[in-house]
Motif scaffolding. Structure first.
Motif, PDB file in Angstrom:
ATOM      1  N   PRO A   6       0.823  -1.217   0.000  1.00 22.11           N
ATOM      2  CA  PRO A   6       0.000   0.000   0.000  1.00 22.11           C
ATOM      3  C   PRO A   6       0.857   1.266   0.000  1.00 22.11           C
ATOM      4  O   PRO A   6       0.494   2.263  -0.631  1.00 22.11           O
ATOM      5  CB  PRO A   6      -0.798  -0.093   1.297  1.00 22.11           C
ATOM      6  N   PHE A   7       2.014   1.222   0.652  1.00 20.19           N
ATOM      7  CA  PHE A   7       2.895   2.400   0.655  1.00 20.19           C
ATOM      8  C   PHE A   7       3.438   2.665  -0.745  1.00 20.19           C
ATOM      9  O   PHE A   7       3.487   3.811  -1.197  1.00 20.19           O
ATOM     10  CB  PHE A   7       4.035   2.177   1.664  1.00 20.19           C
ATOM     11  N   ALA A   8       3.829   1.629  -1.461  1.00 18.66           N
ATOM     12  CA  ALA A   8       4.354   1.786  -2.827  1.00 18.66           C
ATOM     13  C   ALA A   8       3.262   2.316  -3.747  1.00 18.66           C
ATOM     14  O   ALA A   8       3.509   3.183  -4.613  1.00 18.66           O
ATOM     15  CB  ALA A   8       4.898   0.454  -3.324  1.00 18.66           C
ATOM     16  N   VAL A   9       2.035   1.822  -3.608  1.00 19.21           N
ATOM     17  CA  VAL A   9       0.926   2.302  -4.439  1.00 19.21           C
ATOM     18  C   VAL A   9       0.658   3.781  -4.128  1.00 19.21           C
ATOM     19  O   VAL A   9       0.432   4.592  -5.033  1.00 19.21           O
ATOM     20  CB  VAL A   9      -0.333   1.433  -4.214  1.00 19.21           C
ATOM     21  N   LEU A  10       0.712   4.137  -2.866  1.00 16.39           N
ATOM     22  CA  LEU A  10       0.504   5.531  -2.474  1.00 16.39           C
ATOM     23  C   LEU A  10       1.581   6.432  -3.069  1.00 16.39           C
ATOM     24  O   LEU A  10       1.285   7.517  -3.592  1.00 16.39           O
ATOM     25  CB  LEU A  10       0.473   5.653  -0.948  1.00 16.39           C
ATOM     26  N   VAL A  11       2.830   6.005  -3.044  1.00 11.65           N
ATOM     27  CA  VAL A  11       3.929   6.798  -3.608  1.00 11.65           C
ATOM     28  C   VAL A  11       3.751   6.939  -5.119  1.00 11.65           C
ATOM     29  O   VAL A  11       3.947   8.031  -5.684  1.00 11.65           O
ATOM     30  CB  VAL A  11       5.295   6.159  -3.240  1.00 11.65           C
ATOM     31  N   VAL A  12       3.385   5.853  -5.815  1.00  9.22           N
ATOM     32  CA  VAL A  12       3.178   5.906  -7.262  1.00  9.22           C
ATOM     33  C   VAL A  12       2.006   6.845  -7.579  1.00  9.22           C
ATOM     34  O   VAL A  12       2.074   7.646  -8.531  1.00  9.22           O
ATOM     35  CB  VAL A  12       2.947   4.489  -7.825  1.00  9.22           C
ATOM     36  N   LEU A  13       0.930   6.786  -6.807  1.00  7.73           N
ATOM     37  CA  LEU A  13      -0.211   7.677  -7.038  1.00  7.73           C
ATOM     38  C   LEU A  13       0.175   9.143  -6.792  1.00  7.73           C
ATOM     39  O   LEU A  13      -0.223  10.032  -7.547  1.00  7.73           O
ATOM     40  CB  LEU A  13      -1.388   7.293  -6.148  1.00  7.73           C
ATOM     41  N   LEU A  14       0.948   9.398  -5.751  1.00  7.10           N
ATOM     42  CA  LEU A  14       1.398  10.773  -5.490  1.00  7.10           C
ATOM     43  C   LEU A  14       2.309  11.278  -6.605  1.00  7.10           C
ATOM     44  O   LEU A  14       2.194  12.434  -7.037  1.00  7.10           O
ATOM     45  CB  LEU A  14       2.109  10.855  -4.135  1.00  7.10           C
ATOM     46  N   LEU A  15       3.226  10.440  -7.099  1.00  2.26           N
ATOM     47  CA  LEU A  15       4.092  10.851  -8.216  1.00  2.26           C
ATOM     48  C   LEU A  15       3.273  11.097  -9.484  1.00  2.26           C
ATOM     49  O   LEU A  15       3.515  12.057 -10.225  1.00  2.26           O
ATOM     50  CB  LEU A  15       5.161   9.792  -8.472  1.00  2.26           C
ATOM     51  N   GLY A  16       2.300  10.262  -9.763  1.00  2.85           N
ATOM     52  CA  GLY A  16       1.439  10.447 -10.937  1.00  2.85           C
ATOM     53  C   GLY A  16       0.631  11.734 -10.827  1.00  2.85           C
ATOM     54  O   GLY A  16       0.493  12.492 -11.803  1.00  2.85           O
ATOM     55  N   ALA A  17       0.065  11.989  -9.641  1.00  2.00           N
ATOM     56  CA  ALA A  17      -0.701  13.222  -9.443  1.00  2.00           C
ATOM     57  C   ALA A  17       0.206  14.439  -9.576  1.00  2.00           C
ATOM     58  O   ALA A  17      -0.183  15.473 -10.153  1.00  2.00           O
ATOM     59  CB  ALA A  17      -1.377  13.205  -8.071  1.00  2.00           C
ATOM     60  N   GLY A  18       1.420  14.347  -9.072  1.00  2.00           N
ATOM     61  CA  GLY A  18       2.375  15.446  -9.209  1.00  2.00           C
ATOM     62  C   GLY A  18       2.720  15.725 -10.670  1.00  2.00           C
ATOM     63  O   GLY A  18       2.805  16.883 -11.108  1.00  2.00           O
ATOM     64  N   LEU A  19       2.938  14.645 -11.425  1.00  2.00           N
ATOM     65  CA  LEU A  19       3.252  14.804 -12.856  1.00  2.00           C
ATOM     66  C   LEU A  19       2.064  15.415 -13.607  1.00  2.00           C
ATOM     67  O   LEU A  19       2.250  16.278 -14.478  1.00  2.00           O
ATOM     68  CB  LEU A  19       3.644  13.466 -13.472  1.00  2.00           C
ATOM     69  N   LEU A  20       0.859  14.965 -13.296  1.00  2.00           N
ATOM     70  CA  LEU A  20      -0.321  15.537 -13.950  1.00  2.00           C
ATOM     71  C   LEU A  20      -0.505  17.007 -13.568  1.00  2.00           C
ATOM     72  O   LEU A  20      -0.854  17.844 -14.404  1.00  2.00           O
ATOM     73  CB  LEU A  20      -1.578  14.740 -13.589  1.00  2.00           C
ATOM     74  N   GLY A  21      -0.257  17.341 -12.303  1.00  2.00           N
ATOM     75  CA  GLY A  21      -0.332  18.747 -11.868  1.00  2.00           C
ATOM     76  C   GLY A  21       0.712  19.597 -12.569  1.00  2.00           C
ATOM     77  O   GLY A  21       0.447  20.730 -12.995  1.00  2.00           O
ATOM     78  N   LEU A  22       1.944  19.057 -12.700  1.00  2.00           N
ATOM     79  CA  LEU A  22       3.012  19.782 -13.408  1.00  2.00           C
ATOM     80  C   LEU A  22       2.659  19.980 -14.883  1.00  2.00           C
ATOM     81  O   LEU A  22       2.902  21.047 -15.457  1.00  2.00           O
ATOM     82  CB  LEU A  22       4.323  19.005 -13.270  1.00  2.00           C
ATOM     83  N   LEU A  23       2.042  18.964 -15.498  1.00  2.00           N
ATOM     84  CA  LEU A  23       1.612  19.086 -16.891  1.00  2.00           C
ATOM     85  C   LEU A  23       0.529  20.156 -17.039  1.00  2.00           C
ATOM     86  O   LEU A  23       0.568  20.974 -17.976  1.00  2.00           O
ATOM     87  CB  LEU A  23       1.100  17.739 -17.401  1.00  2.00           C
ATOM     88  N   ALA A  24      -0.429  20.218 -16.128  1.00  4.55           N
ATOM     89  CA  ALA A  24      -1.489  21.229 -16.173  1.00  4.55           C
ATOM     90  C   ALA A  24      -0.902  22.630 -15.972  1.00  4.55           C
ATOM     91  O   ALA A  24      -1.292  23.590 -16.657  1.00  4.55           O
ATOM     92  CB  ALA A  24      -2.544  20.930 -15.114  1.00  4.55           C
ATOM     93  N   LEU A  25       0.046  22.750 -15.036  1.00  2.00           N
ATOM     94  CA  LEU A  25       0.683  24.056 -14.807  1.00  2.00           C
ATOM     95  C   LEU A  25       1.464  24.510 -16.039  1.00  2.00           C
ATOM     96  O   LEU A  25       1.390  25.678 -16.440  1.00  2.00           O
ATOM     97  CB  LEU A  25       1.603  23.964 -13.586  1.00  2.00           C
ATOM     98  N   ASN A  26       2.207  23.593 -16.652  1.00  2.08           N
ATOM     99  CA  ASN A  26       2.985  23.918 -17.854  1.00  2.08           C
ATOM    100  C   ASN A  26       2.051  24.330 -18.995  1.00  2.08           C
ATOM    101  O   ASN A  26       2.333  25.281 -19.741  1.00  2.08           O
ATOM    102  CB  ASN A  26       3.839  22.712 -18.253  1.00  2.08           C
ATOM    103  N   THR A  27       0.927  23.672 -19.168  1.00  2.00           N
ATOM    104  CA  THR A  27      -0.037  24.013 -20.211  1.00  2.00           C
ATOM    105  C   THR A  27      -0.629  25.404 -19.965  1.00  2.00           C
ATOM    106  O   THR A  27      -0.761  26.214 -20.900  1.00  2.00           O
ATOM    107  CB  THR A  27      -1.155  22.957 -20.260  1.00  2.00           C
ATOM    108  N   ALA A  28      -0.951  25.716 -18.730  1.00  2.00           N
ATOM    109  CA  ALA A  28      -1.509  27.037 -18.403  1.00  2.00           C
ATOM    110  C   ALA A  28      -0.485  28.138 -18.667  1.00  2.00           C
ATOM    111  O   ALA A  28      -0.831  29.214 -19.177  1.00  2.00           O
ATOM    112  CB  ALA A  28      -1.968  27.064 -16.946  1.00  2.00           C
ATOM    113  N   LEU A  29       0.780  27.885 -18.337  1.00  2.00           N
ATOM    114  CA  LEU A  29       1.831  28.880 -18.598  1.00  2.00           C
ATOM    115  C   LEU A  29       2.021  29.101 -20.098  1.00  2.00           C
ATOM    116  O   LEU A  29       2.218  30.234 -20.550  1.00  2.00           O
ATOM    117  CB  LEU A  29       3.146  28.457 -17.953  1.00  2.00           C
ATOM    118  N   ASN A  30       1.964  28.031 -20.879  1.00  2.00           N
ATOM    119  CA  ASN A  30       2.097  28.181 -22.337  1.00  2.00           C
ATOM    120  C   ASN A  30       0.924  28.951 -22.921  1.00  2.00           C
ATOM    121  O   ASN A  30       1.103  29.778 -23.825  1.00  2.00           O
ATOM    122  CB  ASN A  30       2.223  26.811 -23.005  1.00  2.00           C
TER     123      ASN A  30
END
Length: 176
Positions: A6-30
């Protein structure tokens, strides 16, 4: 091992959410960058238009353009002017006279400076210039008309050296 899954799944989900948030931020800046570029181009176009309109206003408000437009509308230069001297008790300075329409002075066809070409598009309008139509001071009453070229600002005019008609105030006394 079961406790780590469960800890590994939580870390993978947090990294995925972070990447998606970074992608949304980059799109808004562009998107903001594209909007900024579009607004800068629009500002440049509008600034050029504003400068062109200001140049047109400056040309139309020049003294020679105003005099030409006034002559086209049938206006004539004012006669003698009178001023109120308020600091000295409201005394009237000068002699007011009514404006008189006179035929325009014909332009000479001779070049004032041989070898110079007139500016392209500069056509003689047949109207006198402000310097030729509004002298700074009235001529002396007994003065003879000029017989040669008379320079008035940027335009040279030739006054017809015909016989002068005496003016009603040539005696110099009653009208003043």
């Amino acid at each position: 091992m079961r406790g780590r899954t469960p800890f590994a799944v939580l870390v993978v989900l947090l990294l995925g959410a972070g990447l998606l948030g970074l992608l949304a931020l980059n799109t808004a800046l562009n998107e903001g960058s594209f909007e900024l570029s579009r607004l800068q181009r629009q500002t440049t176009v509008l600034t050029d238009e504003q400068q062109g309109l200001q140049h047109q206003i400056d040309q139309n408000s020049a003294p020679d353009a105003l005099a030409r437009r006034a002559a086209e509308l049938g206006m004539v230069p004012g006669g003698g002017m009178a001023f109120l001297d308020v600091p000295n008790g409201g005394a009237v300075v000068g002699t007011p006279k009514a404006a008189q329409d006179s035929p325009p002075v014909k332009r000479s066809t001779a070049e004032p400076w041989p070898g110079t070409q007139p500016a392209p598009g500069a056509q003689p309008s047949g109207q006198p210039t402000p310097a030729a139509t509004a002298p700074a001071a009235p001529p002396p009453p007994a003065a003879a008309p000029p017989t040669g070229p008379v320079s008035g600002g940027d335009v040279t005019v030739q006054v017809n050296p015909g016989t002068a008609k005496p003016s009603p105030h040539a005696s110099g006394g009653a009208g003043r």
